[in-house]
Design a protein around this motif. Structure first.
Motif, short mmCIF file in Angstrom:
data_model
loop_
_atom_site.label_atom_id
_atom_site.label_comp_id
_atom_site.label_asym_id
_atom_site.label_seq_id
_atom_site.Cartn_x
_atom_site.Cartn_y
_atom_site.Cartn_z
N THR A 609 -14.80 -0.05 -0.62
CA THR A 609 -13.58 -0.53 -1.26
C THR A 609 -13.54 -0.03 -2.70
OG1 THR A 609 -12.36 -2.49 -2.00
CG2 THR A 609 -14.75 -2.69 -1.84
N ALA A 611 -12.05 -1.67 -4.98
CA ALA A 611 -11.96 -2.86 -5.83
C ALA A 611 -13.29 -3.08 -6.56
CB ALA A 611 -11.62 -4.08 -4.99
N SER A 612 -13.20 -3.34 -7.85
CA SER A 612 -14.41 -3.53 -8.65
C SER A 612 -14.46 -4.89 -9.35
CB SER A 612 -14.53 -2.42 -9.70
OG SER A 612 -13.36 -2.41 -10.54
N PRO A 614 -14.81 -8.83 -9.74
CA PRO A 614 -15.53 -9.82 -8.92
C PRO A 614 -14.60 -10.72 -8.12
CG PRO A 614 -16.48 -9.69 -11.12
CD PRO A 614 -15.21 -8.88 -11.16
N GLN A 617 -13.21 -8.84 -5.11
CA GLN A 617 -14.24 -8.62 -4.11
C GLN A 617 -14.55 -9.89 -3.35
OE1 GLN A 617 -17.68 -6.76 -5.87
NE2 GLN A 617 -16.74 -4.73 -5.85
N GLU A 618 -14.56 -11.04 -4.06
CA GLU A 618 -14.87 -12.30 -3.40
C GLU A 618 -13.77 -12.67 -2.41
OE1 GLU A 618 -16.93 -16.52 -4.65
OE2 GLU A 618 -15.76 -15.41 -6.14
N LEU A 620 -11.91 -10.53 -0.84
CA LEU A 620 -12.05 -9.60 0.28
C LEU A 620 -13.16 -10.08 1.22
CD1 LEU A 620 -11.27 -7.01 1.71
CD2 LEU A 620 -12.83 -5.76 0.17
N ARG A 621 -14.26 -10.56 0.67
CA ARG A 621 -15.35 -11.07 1.51
C ARG A 621 -14.87 -12.26 2.35
NH1 ARG A 621 -18.69 -10.05 -3.19
NH2 ARG A 621 -20.20 -8.40 -2.73
N LEU A 641 -20.22 -4.86 -0.25
CA LEU A 641 -19.11 -4.01 -0.66
C LEU A 641 -19.65 -2.85 -1.49
CD1 LEU A 641 -16.46 -6.71 -1.63
CD2 LEU A 641 -16.82 -5.57 0.57
#
Length: 815
Positions: A609, A611-612, A614, A617-618, A620-621, A641
């Motif tokens: 991904t 996306a950087s 946090p 990313q969270e 997305l998880r 990721l």
């Protein structure tokens, strides 16, 4: 709340900051049964309480857990009291059985086995189902009550239209209803299809959507499930055209006595060749495979296992294994209780997961002699049974502890014997085994009365030459492998290479077997059925080697992930996750890694991904975990990721799961890639010659195609016009043959013809099914005189082909 936040953070289950007392943990954070049990353990340790097992299914929010902890604390001291001593009953554990009691040896079907017991001892307890309460409550099924209830339910199924051979899906938790309904299906002449039940009702709809594909594959005509699932299950009928009705255990016990179309299903007599089980091995994938097993095949496997294990009707089998899995269904129930006449003491898998000591307490209370479980189950006992619980156990009656279904770890085998040896468990009781659904359940057993055989094999030779070499000096890397024993009586094993040739002992290859219970194939899946066989041997899909006739497994050729005894397949998960915004279909890799602490495999998902931040990313998880639950029924143990281009791929762009797993374990996954210029140089250097060859062949193919099409147009256009002239049929035929020879020579197509038509024979008529355009050219060159031929009337209506074929004498037919 602190403990719940900590658990969710450790499991990487989404944006914990949004957690409130009313948050549904299952829906929001995709907690499966293992995660629920982990949360239970943490809260019990933190607050020194015992949360009742039977309440776990209702605990959905942090507020629910808070109330459960408060209620449990109201009746406890600062330190949990040890459980009461469990009385040992060596003479009454069999509940009326004595050594040497005969069993249904003459049975040719499972129905025969049940009726045999009913005729001789209808009041003998067949199955005792333990409830999760602390007072050890239970419900008994005698052989007589099992038959009576199953007969009533079979009549209801017949009234619902179940015909001989119909598949009936059973989606029920462990309980007396499961045994009754399974036998009812057989009495009605149907074929039972066990279906994995939902662990929590909060994810019921997602679970049913996953099972729709399986039910459609099975062509199920009837589904029996719990009342809570009734409404949602009925919605499946729109996705499963074959599904005519949905019943609950209660409704299956109320036959319509006034039904004019009802029939007594029990008048049917099962045949040994009738299907007794359709066991699905990969229901969560896009291509579910249902193993078809007949009564004769099941009984052959049961008899072979009984002979190898030296069983007797006075044995007592204690099980927590799920009944939708072959180890619990066939090994624990059909073999132990239904055929050999043992007492089966069974509990829910959730009861075991929440209180592993319950398993061993039942072994103590009922003087259990046989039990089984995956490696995960034994490791759970090692880690989660306290010293206080250990003191009340007496495992001296335990004769055989089967372990299989997932890779058997040497460390677990050794630690279990050390941990429970002081409580009477003998190392010789541990019995590693190997089996697969395609043979029923068992294919190999370790010799009775011998300690597990463990070999430490050098990794270098194992990986380089595929040879299992034991013994190592200082600094030599080895792997401990556990023998799964020898083939059951009447069964054979071999190790083969990729070409189907047998390999000598201690050489790693494909594990293949033969035996009287080997399935003839998968239900309505001829393609997968053909792939089962290799020169008359069943290809198990596993790799291993033989040493002194004993099987040692080294891995699985398939990408299947075994997590807590469940088989998970990565392909569908990768495809679904790849559809999420910000990802791609080739940007996800799923694989399993060994979890030594829990004795099973972890499910790891790696996603690329850009996306950087946090928070992004969270989120997305969280979304990935939710989608995973919808596809596989479980959330990943870890979601990693990584930046784009971090996942190893083949030249065609396909993800290399093996390399991704190795990079994950080696800590190199996700490292920044080399500069583009360096990558380009390395790629050009390593692939210069192959790339040149590929390019040259591609250019040659395109040039050849362009040349042939040019020749075809140059010859075909004037030929089409010439056929419109008033020529005789023979001249038209010779004209076309001449054009065909020019095309053949120009295209460089070699044609060799042998034989001729007999002299004086009538003009030939050519009738060909699905001919290609090249076939027509060959026939033209082979037949000197005009020949009649048939063609589809679709061509008659075409502006170019129609006139051309008519002038050649084609006869148009409607197909």
């Amino acid at each position: 709340m602190k403990e719940i936040r900590s658990l969710l953070a450790d499991m990487q289950r989404g944006h914990v900051a949004a957690l409130s007392w009313d948050t549904d943990l299952a829906d929001t954070f995709a907690l499966d049964s293992l995660a629920v049990v982990e949360l239970q353990d943490r809260l019990e340790d933190a607050f020194a309480v015992r949360i009742p097992v039977e309440s776990l299914g209702a605990l959905r929010t942090p507020g629910d857990w808070l109330r459960a902890v408060s209620e449990a604390a109201a009746g406890t001291t600062a330190t949990p009291a040890p459980p009461p001593a469990v009385p040992v009953a060596p003479t009454t554990g069999t509940l009326g059985r004595t050594p040497g009691t005969p069993w249904a040896q003459s049975a040719t079907t499972l129905v025969d086995a049940l009726t045999w017991h009913v005729e001789r001892h209808p009041d003998l307890v067949s199955v005792r189902v333990l409830s999760p309460g602390d007072g050890h409550p239970y419900a008994d099924l005698t052989y007589g009550s099992l038959y009576a209830a199953a007969t009533t339910s079979a009549t209801v199924m017949a009234e619902q239209g179940v015909e001989p051979g119909d598949r009936v899906a059973i989606m029920l938790p462990t309980g007396t209803d499961y045994f009754v309904l399974y036998m009812a299906v057989l009495l009605a002449g149907g074929a039972p299809v066990p279906v994995y039940p939902p662990a929590r009702m909060s994810v019921l709809e997602e679970h049913l959507r996953r099972q729709a594909r399986l039910l459609h594959s099975a062509g199920a005509t009837l589904l029996v499930t719990v009342p809570e699932a009734l409404l949602a299950a009925r919605l499946l009928r729109a996705r499963v055209p074959s599904l005519r009705a949905v019943l609950t255990p209660a409704s299956s016990m109320a036959p319509d006595r006034g039904s004019a179309t009802g029939r007594q299903a029990t008048r049917l007599r099962a045949s040994p060749d009738d299907v007794a089980l359709v066991q699905y091995t990969s229901g969560s994938t896009g291509d579910p495979k249902g193993v078809v097993l007949t009564h004769a095949q099941l009984l052959a496997n049961i008899r072979a296992m009984g002979e190898a294990a030296r069983v007797d009707s006075s044995d007592v089998f204690v099980s927590w294994l799920p009944l939708y899995h072959d180890m619990g269904l066939i090994g624990a129930w059909q073999a132990a209780s239904l055929y050999f006449g043992m007492l089966l003491v069974v509990m829910s898998p959730l009861t075991f997961l929440s209180r592993p000591a319950r398993w061993l307490e039942a072994m103590t209370r009922y003087s259990g002699t046989l039990s089984a479980g995956p490696n995960f189950g034994y490791q759970t006992c090692i880690d989660r049974i306290s010293d206080a619980e250990l003191e009340s156990l007496d495992l001296s009656s335990w004769r055989l502890a089967f372990t299989g279904s997932e890779p058997v770890q040497a460390a677990t085998v050794e630690r279990f014997a050390r941990r429970f040896g002081p409580r009477g468990f003998r190392p010789e009781a541990m019995c590693p085994a190997y089996g697969l659904a395609e043979v029923g359940v068992g294919a190999t057993f370790s010799p009775v009365g011998r300690r597990p055989r463990i070999e430490r094999v050098r990794l270098a030779e194992l990986e380089d030459s595929g040879e299992a070499v034991t013994g190592a000096g200082a600094g030599t890397a080895t792997v401990a492998l556990v023998s799964c024993g020898r083939a059951l009586p009447g069964y054979r094993l071999r190790i083969a290479d990729e070409t189907g040739n047998s390999l000598p002992e201690r050489h790693v290859g494909k594990v293949e077997c033969r035996g009287p219970s080997v399935t003839t194939g998968y239900l309505s899946n001829e393609g997968a059925s053909r792939q089962l066989w290799d020169h008359g041997w069943l290809d198990t899909g596993d790799t291993g080697y033989l040493a002194d006739g004993e099987l040692f497994l080294t891995g699985r050729r398939k990408d299947m992930i075994v997590r807590a005894g469940r088989n998970l397949h990565p392909e569908e998960l990768e495809q679904v996750l790849g559809q999420l915004p910000g990802l791609g279909t080739d940007a996800v890799a799923a694989f399993g890694v060994n979890d030594r602490a829990r004795g099973t495999e972890q499910l790891v998902v790696v996603a690329e991904t850009p996306a950087s931040d946090p928070l992004g990313q969270e989120r997305l998880r969280t979304t990935m975990a939710e989608r995973s639950v919808q596809v596989l029924g479980v959330a990943p143990d870890e979601i990693v990721l990584v930046p784009p281009c971090a996942i190893p791929r083949t030249a065609s762009g396909k993800v290399r799961r093996g390399e991704a797993r190795a990079a994950y374990l080696g800590g190199t996954l996700g490292r920044p890639p080399a500069p583009p210029a360096l990558q380009l140089v390395r790629f050009a250097w390593s692939g210069l010659v192959p790339a040149a060859g590929i390019l040259a062949r591609a250019v040659a193919r395109r040039c050849y195609a362009a040349w042939v099409w040019t020749v075809l147009v140059v010859i075909g256009a004037p030929l089409w016009l010439a056929l419109l002239l008033p020529l005789s049929p023979s001249r038209r035929w010779r004209l076309v043959r001449g054009a065909g020879r020019v095309l053949q020579e120009a295209a460089g197509i070699p044609i060799t013809m042998e034989g001729t038509f007999p002299d004086g024979a009538a003009a030939p008529i050519v009738v060909a099914n699905h001919p290609s355009f090249l076939d027509g050219l060959v026939l033209l060159l082979a037949l000197e005189e005009p020949a009649g031929f048939v063609s589809s009337d679709d061509f008659a209506r075409q502006k170019l082909a129609g006139p051309f074929l008519r002038r050649l004498g084609a006869v148009f037919v409607h197909r």
